[in-house]
Design an enzyme around this catalytic site. Structure first.
Site, PDB file in Angstrom:
ATOM      1  N   LYS A 148       0.866  -1.183   0.000  1.00  0.00           N
ATOM      2  CA  LYS A 148       0.000   0.000   0.000  1.00  0.00           C
ATOM      3  C   LYS A 148       0.895   1.223   0.000  1.00  0.00           C
ATOM      4  O   LYS A 148       1.800   1.344   0.843  1.00  0.00           O
ATOM      5  CB  LYS A 148      -0.919   0.037   1.211  1.00  0.00           C
ATOM      6  CG  LYS A 148      -1.729   1.344   1.284  1.00  0.00           C
ATOM      7  CD  LYS A 148      -2.628   1.393   2.495  1.00  0.00           C
ATOM      8  CE  LYS A 148      -3.956   0.783   2.195  1.00  0.00           C
ATOM      9  NZ  LYS A 148      -4.976   1.135   3.219  1.00  0.00           N
ATOM     10  N   LYS A 150       1.091   5.159   0.483  1.00  0.00           N
ATOM     11  CA  LYS A 150       0.456   6.372   0.980  1.00  0.00           C
ATOM     12  C   LYS A 150       1.006   7.567   0.203  1.00  0.00           C
ATOM     13  O   LYS A 150       2.230   7.709   0.043  1.00  0.00           O
ATOM     14  CB  LYS A 150       0.758   6.557   2.472  1.00  0.00           C
ATOM     15  CG  LYS A 150       0.159   5.492   3.369  1.00  0.00           C
ATOM     16  CD  LYS A 150      -1.332   5.650   3.522  1.00  0.00           C
ATOM     17  CE  LYS A 150      -1.889   4.733   4.599  1.00  0.00           C
ATOM     18  NZ  LYS A 150      -3.351   4.914   4.793  1.00  0.00           N
ATOM     19  N   LYS A 246     -13.411  -2.055   8.031  1.00  0.00           N
ATOM     20  CA  LYS A 246     -12.551  -1.956   9.211  1.00  0.00           C
ATOM     21  C   LYS A 246     -13.417  -2.129  10.449  1.00  0.00           C
ATOM     22  O   LYS A 246     -14.459  -1.467  10.584  1.00  0.00           O
ATOM     23  CB  LYS A 246     -11.838  -0.595   9.269  1.00  0.00           C
ATOM     24  CG  LYS A 246     -10.775  -0.385   8.210  1.00  0.00           C
ATOM     25  CD  LYS A 246     -10.139   0.984   8.363  1.00  0.00           C
ATOM     26  CE  LYS A 246      -9.041   1.218   7.323  1.00  0.00           C
ATOM     27  NZ  LYS A 246      -8.508   2.609   7.401  1.00  0.00           N
TER      28      LYS A 246
END
Length: 329
Positions: A148, A150, A246
């Site tokens: 991932k 950012k 989440k």
């Protein structure tokens, strides 16, 4: 048998600063809930998130307000009405799942009629830094199956290209954390395609993502801040292809499973994500990860020291916690 609930703030130092578009953190502040009934002890963890107006003090106060009900026997379904989605409900809900497994002598997997969590590919996060530093970080984990990345709105193209050059074979999720507007996303379309990005996560602010409806990002777009619970899904039509589930947003495993099922029923893809947390947050999330297309559960990877017996990363493959850590008798 008498049931008692206790909640406490715990802090886990990070080994490296965690930088995203809205700030940087050097420690994970969590709230741990313990529910005792006889000899059985259930544990759960929630991560208060300022983006959602949460604080450690506020979450502890929420839990204190429902402690009497939980100690009086309130279960997971009742809890859905007692607390709103968020870290407080997550911590209590997961503790109740754990307690139920230990009292009943059946694992959470058995309760869900699903296989026990196994080894699974989980993203490793490359945080915002100079492109050269991000390339070095990516090179160190280049053999991981999923990264991932950012980014912010300053120079995301250079950041993404630097990571892709250093990790040519990994699948990439790009996460601007709500920092792009329509012009930024339009300018990035060709870069995302060129870099073979698998997923673009929450490019726009959840409060101003209307422009995503019908927008061609060049790659699938995932909702994170724009979706917390199943009731939010109706507002995502035409804007997002995937939802990031989440437990801290949904308010526990109970609501997270409901969100995952409802998203699948709408033909949407699934991602399981987490906050920067200990393994006590990750163990319950593995039951959603098992049915997800993308998994991003590297929260404990950032800790100097995790809880004993927690999950382990093996080159981007997440290994479940030790037997009995959570959700097993």
């Amino acid at each position: 048998m008498t049931r008692t609930l206790a909640a406490q703030h715990q802090r886990f130092a990070l080994h490296t600063p965690f930088r995203i578009s809205r700030g940087v953190k050097s420690a994970a502040d969590v709230v741990t809930v313990t529910i005792r009934e006889g000899d059985a002890v259930g544990r759960g963890e929630g991560v208060p998130y300022p983006r959602y107006g949460e604080s450690v003090e506020g979450v502890l106060a929420q839990i204190a307000a429902v402690a009497g009900s939980v100690e009086g026997g309130a279960g997971r379904q009742t809890l859905l009405a007692l607390l709103p989605p968020g870290a407080a409900r997550n911590a209590v809900d997961c503790a109740l799942w754990d307690l139920e497994a230990r009292l009943g002598g059946r694992s959470v997997a058995a309760m869900l009629d699903s296989p026990a969590p196994g080894r699974i590919a989980s993203a490793l996060t490359i945080v915002i830094d100079t492109p050269a530093a991000m390339a070095r970080a990516a090179a160190a984990v280049a053999r991981a199956p999923l990264l991932k990345v950012k980014v912010d709105a300053v120079d995301p193209a250079t950041q993404i290209r630097a990571v892709r050059s250093a990790a040519p074979d990994a699948a990439l999720i790009v996460d601007p954390n709500e920092s792009w507007d329509e012009a930024s996303a339009s300018a990035m379309r060709d870069v995302l395609v060129e870099a073979r990005v698998a997923l673009l996560e929450q490019p726009a602010s959840a409060d101003a993502d209307g422009w995503l409806e019908g927008f061609d990002a060049g790659v699938p777009v995932c909702a994170d801040e724009s979706v917390h619970v199943a009731a939010d899904l109706d507002g995502l039509a035409g804007r997002y292809d995937v939802v990031n589930v989440k437990l801290d947003k949904a308010g526990g495993l109970t609501a997270a499973l409901e969100l995952a099922s409802a998203a699948r029923a709408r033909g949407m893809g699934l991602m399981t994500g987490c906050m920067v947390s200990s393994s006590l947050s990750i163990a319950p999330a593995l039951h959603v990860a098992a049915v997800s297309d993308f998994v991003d559960l590297d929260g404990p990877w950032w800790l100097r020291e995790d809880r004993v017996g927690g999950v382990r990363d093996d080159g981007g493959m997440l290994r479940p916690a030790a037997r009995g850590f959570w959700g097993e008798p």
